[in-house]
Design a protein around this motif. Sequence first.
Motif, PDB file in Angstrom:
ATOM      1  N   TYR A 690      15.585   3.839   1.051  1.00  0.00           N
ATOM      2  CA  TYR A 690      15.613   3.914   2.509  1.00  0.00           C
ATOM      3  C   TYR A 690      14.344   4.599   3.021  1.00  0.00           C
ATOM      4  O   TYR A 690      14.043   5.729   2.638  1.00  0.00           O
ATOM      5  N   ALA A 692      11.440   4.386   2.264  1.00  0.00           N
ATOM      6  CA  ALA A 692      10.586   4.899   1.182  1.00  0.00           C
ATOM      7  C   ALA A 692       9.336   4.052   1.007  1.00  0.00           C
ATOM      8  O   ALA A 692       8.793   3.944  -0.080  1.00  0.00           O
ATOM      9  N   LEU A 748      -1.528   5.150   4.338  1.00  0.00           N
ATOM     10  CA  LEU A 748      -1.355   6.335   5.172  1.00  0.00           C
ATOM     11  C   LEU A 748      -2.473   7.324   4.886  1.00  0.00           C
ATOM     12  O   LEU A 748      -2.490   7.994   3.866  1.00  0.00           O
ATOM     13  N   LEU A 838       6.437   9.294  15.790  1.00  0.00           N
ATOM     14  CA  LEU A 838       7.117  10.208  14.868  1.00  0.00           C
ATOM     15  C   LEU A 838       6.972   9.747  13.414  1.00  0.00           C
ATOM     16  O   LEU A 838       6.768   8.558  13.158  1.00  0.00           O
ATOM     17  N   PRO A 839       7.118  10.677  12.497  1.00  0.00           N
ATOM     18  CA  PRO A 839       6.960  10.308  11.083  1.00  0.00           C
ATOM     19  C   PRO A 839       7.827   9.120  10.633  1.00  0.00           C
ATOM     20  O   PRO A 839       7.310   8.242   9.936  1.00  0.00           O
ATOM     21  N   GLN A 842       6.459   5.552  10.943  1.00  0.00           N
ATOM     22  CA  GLN A 842       5.331   5.152  10.098  1.00  0.00           C
ATOM     23  C   GLN A 842       5.820   4.500   8.816  1.00  0.00           C
ATOM     24  O   GLN A 842       5.036   3.966   8.053  1.00  0.00           O
ATOM     25  N   LYS A 843       7.121   4.590   8.600  1.00  0.00           N
ATOM     26  CA  LYS A 843       7.681   4.085   7.335  1.00  0.00           C
ATOM     27  C   LYS A 843       8.602   2.916   7.601  1.00  0.00           C
ATOM     28  O   LYS A 843       8.981   2.625   8.718  1.00  0.00           O
TER      29      LYS A 843
END
Lengths: 844, 464
Positions: A690, A692, A748, A838-839, A842-843
């Motif tokens: 998830y 990841a 990243l 937000l972080p 980015q994923k």
Amino acid sequence: MTDRSRLDHCGWTGTRGSPPACSGGLAAAAALLLAAFCWQTAGAQDGGNGTENADQYFRQIQFRRGDFNIDGNVDVSDALGIFNYLFLGGAGTPCENAADSNKDVSIDLTDGVHILGYLFMGGAPPASPGPVECGVETSASSLPCRSYYLCGSDLPLITHVLNRITFGATEELLTRIQTRSDLLEYIDEQLSFPGNYAQAVDEPELRELITRLEIGSVPEGRFRNQIIERLKAMLILDAAYSRWQLLHKLTVFWNNHFHTEVGTLQQNFFSRGGRGGTSNRATEELFIAMDSDGSEFIDEAEWNTVQQAHPGLAPWGVFNRMTADGQVTLEEFIDQRNIAWWKYARVQNQRAVSAAMEQREYDYFRQNAFGNFADLLEGSAKSVAQVIYLNNYENVVSAPNENYAREYLELFSLGVDHVYTQRDIEELAKVFTGWNAGWQLRSLYDADDVLFIGNPGGQDFPLNTRENGGDVFNFPDLRYWSDEDYTWAFHFGNPGRPRRGQPPPSEDGHDWARKDLFLPLYGGVDSLGNPVSPLLSVQIPANDTDQTAAAAMSEFDNVLEVTVSLRDCAKFISTKLIQLLVTDDITALSKTYGMPEDLQDIFDSVDLDGNGRLDAGEWSEPTPDLPNGRPPAILATLDADADGLVTSLEYQEPDMLLDAIAAWQTSGGEIRQVLRSILFSDEFLSLKFYRAKIKDPFESVVSTLRALDVDVVSQDLVGMVGDIETAGMEQFEFSDPTGESELGFDWLHTVGLLERFKFVNRVANPPTPRDSRGSWNPRNLINRWRLTNDDSVINYFNLLLFGGDLLLPHQTLSKASYGNGNNPENRMRYAVSYLLSLPPFQKQ
Amino acid sequence: MNISTRSVNRRHFLKAGALTFGALGMGSMAPFLQKSLAGDLPPGKKLLFIFLRGAMDAVQAVIPYGDQGRGSAKSYAQARPNIGIDQDDAHSLNNFCSLNPALQGDGETDPKVHDIFNGDIDARGANLAFLHRIGYQNQNRSHFSSQQFWENGVPGNVRLEEGIFNRYVTSYLDEERPLQAATLSGNQMVLMKGETLIPVISDINSLQLAGNVQLGDFPTADNPLGTGLKGAYGQAGYNQGIKYNKKTYDTGVALLNNLQFFQDNVLNRPYFPAANARPYFDAIGNNGFRNNIRDSARLLKQVDDIQIVGCNQGGYDTHGGEDTRFPVLMRDLGLALTGLYHDLADIWDDVLVVTMSEFGRTSQENGNRGTDHGEASLCFAMGGAVNGGVYNCNRASWANGDLFSTSNSRYVAHKTDYRNVYNEILSRHLGDPDEQMGSIIPGYENLVSRDRNGYFDPLNFINA
């Protein structure tokens, strides 16, 4: 200090409110989002007044006690995580109640010890709820649990899968996919796309949009001088708006896997003073066509007649200077054709032609994205762009060029440093000698001569340039790319570089000598260090009798068949697909199947001291098959923990990979079957990976457009193309043949993140109209969902983008990001710009 | 594993955290790569490296005309009848080898590399060295693999995404230095990847966000949430757990710190290259390379504490058309070196500029006016401490026939291991004590002690 004290200090009061969504009155189509929303808030609702005590709300969240690191299991990593947190400054957990394994209402050393006792010494399990079943806290005295997203809803799983098989969740998709069962249906539907994709038929609205934005046609208007940008913009539109998301995801993948690049095309084809890729035969045909009186030379009148119709052709005055007597003979024509066609072509037009070659490749990969790998490999090998990019068009018996042969093995089919050797590269380069690309008159187009037009199914083929033509006279102008009269194609036969004043050699340029590939005596080993089976050697006898194009192509067929049947081909491609869809880190996949018997035997035979670990000495021990021992590089690759030893577990391949390889072998390399094996695996359909994987810049841009349902015009797309490039991604222009990294981890870095911040702000909250990217109107969202307060906005995006598990600090900070204005649209713009920065966004 | 007995500071805790992370199965750092604890701050030296991607043709850049051939091994002129440079056009370096003419010209905006080599430009002397025949044993001829080895320092390990210069920075991480290293590129390169997050900068002037984006403040004891983007990325309690969380948060923190740093220290100080450097910078043809070189010079000059800056020049995979493509690349490189020579004059004694490339190319030209993948590479090194000269390319070090000296008689065999070059850069220029070398260049002591071929004999191209 615990997370609790920090959060309490922040004054978060759990005022999620009673969103209008739960009170009904909304469109039926929004049921899913509402259901999910109601799920998340149900535990917290107390009469729906939204003023419940925060601790009371936390206790309602389902969790598993003992699962400190929230991975769904209670295992040793939880105990280590607790110790790390307590003593080494490691991460805490948003569900402290889960960490309180002995339920003494504190997190301390005894919690970790309790878990270890339970796992290894037969101690009592952590108190209910858990460690296996989910549940809510029933005791009045407990630590809080602010977030534990693994229990109670399919939303996280839906978010996870959509993040991987699409370019991002949309409101429409989340409305449709409400349960795990819906999700499985959706995966199946995406995989079941029938036949070859033809946008005009399959998605006419998207086609219309692309046409309207001047993307998919002749470059006029805004895109006139932005040829490459036009192509990149088409990718954005396909990815953002196509219904067939997985198809496009795979298309982008293949396009990158079988990488070619416009700059090199330009350089190889136009800028070297070289042949411009034109074949002598085609040039001769053109000469005949221009020589209207059959005099075997072209005079000024004939030239001017053609030049008048095709103003891109060099004027007679320019060309005539290169001739001896004002009459152009065939030899002079061949010798000077570069002057005639290319020297005066503008660079921009050269890029246009290169871009058109790229587009044709892209179309082919889209048509075959789920097809057989052999078709993909063959289509790439024979695409005009690839023939030019990796120099096969220069690869002739008198001057072999091993560039394409090397990458065919290393990058396109087997992976680096195993199975093949330098000798195999040299032998394979001979197979490709005489391959060529060039234009021809359609009227003289001969399907029997221009080989391999049409795929095995007899349907459209990208190199079937009857559909996408080019004009010889004014060829560098893209307007003539779609001309009915001329066409570009792969073809066999390349006599090599002509010499000035000399007639072209009559040879075909192919090396008809014997060729041997994958011979055991060359010393190739597979990815596990074992000798390549002699059964997989390719032996092509010398050919003195049937030196035809068909015979030359059959040599490649032979190689292609063996290539796709090699287990390492299945392994290499399956690994890349898993990295694309599941995880960068293959070593993180489960290995529960145990070692296959034959591999165990090999492992044992190398493990001379029988200690279950292979060391460098054992590895390099000569054997009859491998007189120099096994290559050290393979040992290093297998040695996942880099301790210099390979255990049987490291030697063993992960379950998901084994299943994918099996699907490949059973189906003969059908990508659809390999994908099915991956996407329906238990491991993918779990939350193990998830969020990841980090989005690449393209995925980041497209997922933003999808999340906000942004409208775009051409100039927006030009800007977005530049944004992606500034973030480090150079689609179609990346100079290395490796293509760009498929690993999210590589994407990243600080400049990439900076550009993401800039981009979402340009979309959601552009400081000036000039800075904007697309048109997004918060009013639509506010009205549709009655997002009348700050909490409701954050909750909406929490469910749409974050699986409902947006961390509380981020929720609180998002609320603070609204600014001071009263205009709800402006306030939402600030908040959305922040939320998408937000972080977790980015994923994927 | 090289464990220092130095005092334990913050690095200790980071290191211990990493070890625990590994124990959780979420890291794969080899024991021999576990770096030592914090070291002393080395003296304020600066390094700029330029990685020449695609395998620069070493013998076309510095041409060994002195190799007369032997037996079936041809001389340069014989091996390159179409793309070879006429010796009269090249610039002699030492009566054995000569410089590619594209690196030196008479025009005001032509590169002046030969003049720099000869020390003819000013009083700084001859501070330019050419290091020929650099490579490693069992040379890999894949771009990807060989670049990986040159960058991670471990030939044979393609998986290790950790670079030598990152290890150096990590070993000497200093919280007082806000910007110790930077990559000028669109992406991060392996040399700079690793435990310490080194920023990537594509364009210094773009290092700012619109005014309506709230950078905010990082969390503090008084305000544990912080505000704005700094608050979001500063949530330390959540920066681990799920894989990639840490990198995401760390990247955000590094970026936001950088934005602040550049706003306060760089962007408010306009930069103009030295007047005598400007024409050379401006003449660089490739836009991206020109900007990166100029930004590199700016960082070296404007950021006192910066130690390592890296950038790339691509396009060296000249399988065809080398006769037209290579001079363009050489000219750009030469212009960059000439511009840097002038622009960095004020810090010349503290600066080292070095180039590297993953391997050389076939000595025999192919049929397409190009060359294929080969073995030994060539480095340029320039700076105040450099012993100018040509290394591994003179009568003593290059025998007739050495153009084809590998066992398959196709390439120039290497004589010096590339890690030996790194060693001199680290130990003599940046000032790394020997005790760290084994962790920065894994297993370096063993490599040296077991070397029987002279691959690790010091070149001494940097003054001790």
